[in-house]
Design a protein around this motif. Structure first.
Motif, PDB file in Angstrom:
ATOM      1  N   HIS A 167     -18.888  52.920 -11.043  1.00 50.07           N
ATOM      2  CA  HIS A 167     -19.345  52.270 -12.285  1.00 50.07           C
ATOM      3  C   HIS A 167     -18.238  51.246 -12.554  1.00 50.07           C
ATOM      4  N   TYR A 168     -16.942  52.147 -12.825  1.00 44.34           N
ATOM      5  CA  TYR A 168     -15.664  51.262 -13.255  1.00 44.34           C
ATOM      6  C   TYR A 168     -15.289  50.142 -12.198  1.00 44.34           C
ATOM      7  N   ARG A 169     -15.282  50.651 -11.004  1.00 46.25           N
ATOM      8  CA  ARG A 169     -14.839  50.105  -9.712  1.00 46.25           C
ATOM      9  C   ARG A 169     -15.933  48.559  -9.699  1.00 46.25           C
ATOM     10  N   ALA A 170     -17.219  48.575 -10.154  1.00 41.82           N
ATOM     11  CA  ALA A 170     -18.102  47.397 -10.045  1.00 41.82           C
ATOM     12  C   ALA A 170     -17.650  46.590 -11.407  1.00 41.82           C
ATOM     13  N   LEU A 171     -17.250  47.120 -12.222  1.00 42.31           N
ATOM     14  CA  LEU A 171     -17.103  46.352 -13.646  1.00 42.31           C
ATOM     15  C   LEU A 171     -15.665  45.406 -13.256  1.00 42.31           C
ATOM     16  N   LEU A 172     -14.479  46.262 -12.695  1.00 45.19           N
ATOM     17  CA  LEU A 172     -13.251  45.537 -12.447  1.00 45.19           C
ATOM     18  C   LEU A 172     -13.478  44.313 -11.414  1.00 45.19           C
ATOM     19  N   LYS A 173     -14.609  44.553 -10.643  1.00 44.34           N
ATOM     20  CA  LYS A 173     -14.852  43.500  -9.664  1.00 44.34           C
ATOM     21  C   LYS A 173     -15.142  42.158 -10.200  1.00 44.34           C
ATOM     22  N   GLN A 174     -15.534  42.049 -11.608  1.00 46.63           N
ATOM     23  CA  GLN A 174     -16.388  40.917 -12.180  1.00 46.63           C
ATOM     24  C   GLN A 174     -15.522  40.336 -13.232  1.00 46.63           C
ATOM     25  N   PRO A 175     -14.738  39.239 -12.947  1.00 49.16           N
ATOM     26  CA  PRO A 175     -13.687  38.232 -13.663  1.00 49.16           C
ATOM     27  C   PRO A 175     -14.139  38.179 -14.974  1.00 49.16           C
ATOM     28  N   GLU A 176     -15.594  37.782 -15.356  1.00 46.05           N
ATOM     29  CA  GLU A 176     -15.993  37.392 -16.618  1.00 46.05           C
ATOM     30  C   GLU A 176     -16.042  38.616 -17.289  1.00 46.05           C
ATOM     31  N   HIS A 177     -16.320  39.977 -16.972  1.00 46.80           N
ATOM     32  CA  HIS A 177     -16.235  40.969 -17.573  1.00 46.80           C
ATOM     33  C   HIS A 177     -14.731  41.532 -18.045  1.00 46.80           C
ATOM     34  N   VAL A 178     -13.823  41.073 -17.403  1.00 47.82           N
ATOM     35  CA  VAL A 178     -12.493  41.475 -17.638  1.00 47.82           C
ATOM     36  C   VAL A 178     -12.046  40.521 -18.637  1.00 47.82           C
ATOM     37  N   ARG A 179     -12.497  39.245 -18.510  1.00 48.61           N
ATOM     38  CA  ARG A 179     -12.013  38.124 -19.562  1.00 48.61           C
ATOM     39  C   ARG A 179     -12.747  38.694 -20.851  1.00 48.61           C
ATOM     40  N   GLY A 180     -13.953  39.332 -20.812  1.00 48.71           N
ATOM     41  CA  GLY A 180     -14.695  39.342 -22.179  1.00 48.71           C
ATOM     42  C   GLY A 180     -13.848  40.703 -22.654  1.00 48.71           C
ATOM     43  N   VAL A 181     -13.343  41.470 -21.927  1.00 48.59           N
ATOM     44  CA  VAL A 181     -12.618  42.598 -22.481  1.00 48.59           C
ATOM     45  C   VAL A 181     -11.258  42.394 -23.009  1.00 48.59           C
ATOM     46  N   LEU A 182     -10.575  41.253 -22.366  1.00 51.15           N
ATOM     47  CA  LEU A 182      -9.402  40.656 -23.032  1.00 51.15           C
ATOM     48  C   LEU A 182      -9.852  39.640 -24.459  1.00 51.15           C
ATOM     49  N   ASP A 183     -10.872  39.165 -24.209  1.00 49.34           N
ATOM     50  CA  ASP A 183     -11.288  38.445 -25.760  1.00 49.34           C
ATOM     51  C   ASP A 183     -11.266  39.620 -26.875  1.00 49.34           C
ATOM     52  N   MET A 184     -11.968  40.750 -26.405  1.00 49.06           N
ATOM     53  CA  MET A 184     -12.041  41.897 -27.594  1.00 49.06           C
ATOM     54  C   MET A 184     -11.020  42.262 -27.908  1.00 49.06           C
ATOM     55  N   LEU A 185     -10.068  42.534 -27.111  1.00 50.71           N
ATOM     56  CA  LEU A 185      -8.614  43.052 -27.320  1.00 50.71           C
ATOM     57  C   LEU A 185      -7.890  42.210 -28.038  1.00 50.71           C
TER      58      LEU A 185
END
Length: 289
Positions: free
Chosen positions: A189-207
């Protein structure tokens, strides 16, 4: 995902595209339970809990804005009040209200903001699982959001993260740093998420936008019963934070989870499910009294 659980669906609400999971009893046929994941995760973090909860609740499990399959805010301003307001707009669009809410890590902060803002008027009980409810101390509280803001606006950093963080050794280290041990499906599950640049960018937006000082100031006004479950092996959020908060809030109760880390609901779903069923029974008894 459990083969008996309907697949997630996409919908529009409050100007955002959402991915949501509906499961369990039909709306109105049982108490509603809203499950909120933490920063960097998705609705699938609750996957192992669903089979045990489905016979007892009408379940709604969304991806938070910018996470998994839900769209990020166009202006990248993913503050706690705005995140909670967006979830409130989703509930309004669905015409559905929870009786209970469970939030993991930063999802617990979203849960409490929803309650304090009056967006979940039917909520009778709240469960925080390793709730990330304290601002970062000292200089880190000032520096970390600024660094995240710079990173979220980088054109290349999210793509770099997807190339490196999802590598087996890096991912194993990341999960181990939480104090939790996951099965193969959890790691995938986490490997799949970390392969998505838009997910990573969304996490950084939140932080970059995350501030908890106002939430901390408002918490003493909370009147909905709050259970604070803390994995005693959590290396991400010190369990003593939940204990201290339970001592400060009249409506709160501390529940230690021996042997579990930050991802307790993924490690031991039956333990978290038992807490939710106990919270359901306790709040029903209190309402009847």
């Amino acid at each position: 995902m459990n083969p008996d659980t309907p697949p997630p669906t996409a919908l529009q609400a409050g100007g955002l595209r959402w991915r949501v999971q509906r499961a369990g009893l039909a709306p109105g046929q049982g108490p509603g339970l809203l499950l909120l994941h933490g920063t960097g995760s998705s609705l699938q973090s609750w996957r192992a809990c669903l089979a045990g909860l489905a016979p007892h609740f009408s379940l709604l499990v969304p991806d938070l804005p910018g996470h998994g399959g839900s769209a990020a805010f166009a202006d990248q301003q993913a503050s706690l009040p705005r995140m909670a307001s967006a979830v409130g707009d989703l509930l309004d669009a669905l015409g559905w209200q929870p009786t209970l809410i469970a939030g993991h890590s930063a999802g617990a902060a979203v849960m409490l903001q929803l309650a304090l803002d009056g967006r979940v008027p039917q909520a009778r009980g709240l469960l925080a699982v390793n709730g990330a409810l304290q601002p970062l101390p000292g200089v880190m509280g000032l520096v970390a959001p600024a660094v995240a803001k710079l990173a979220s606006r980088s054109a290349w950093l999210p793509a770099w993260v997807t190339r490196h963080a999802a590598q087996p050794r890096a991912l194993d280290h990341l999960i181990a740093s939480t104090g939790s041990r996951l099965d193969d499906a959890g790691v995938a599950h986490y490997r799949a998420l970390l392969k998505q640049p838009e997910h990573v960018r969304g996490v950084l937006d939140m932080l970059a936008s995350w501030r908890l000082d106002e939430l901390q100031t408002r918490l003493p006004t909370l009147r909905v019963p709050l259970w604070l479950a803390a994995g005693l092996g959590d290396r991400t959020v010190a369990p003593v934070q939940s204990l201290e908060l339970a001592r400060r809030l009249p409506a709160a109760r501390f529940h230690p989870l021996p042997g579990l880390g930050h991802l307790a609901h993924e490690e031991a779903p039956q333990t978290v499910n038992a807490l939710l069923l106990a919270l359901r029974d306790q709040t029903a008894a209190d309402t009847a009294a």
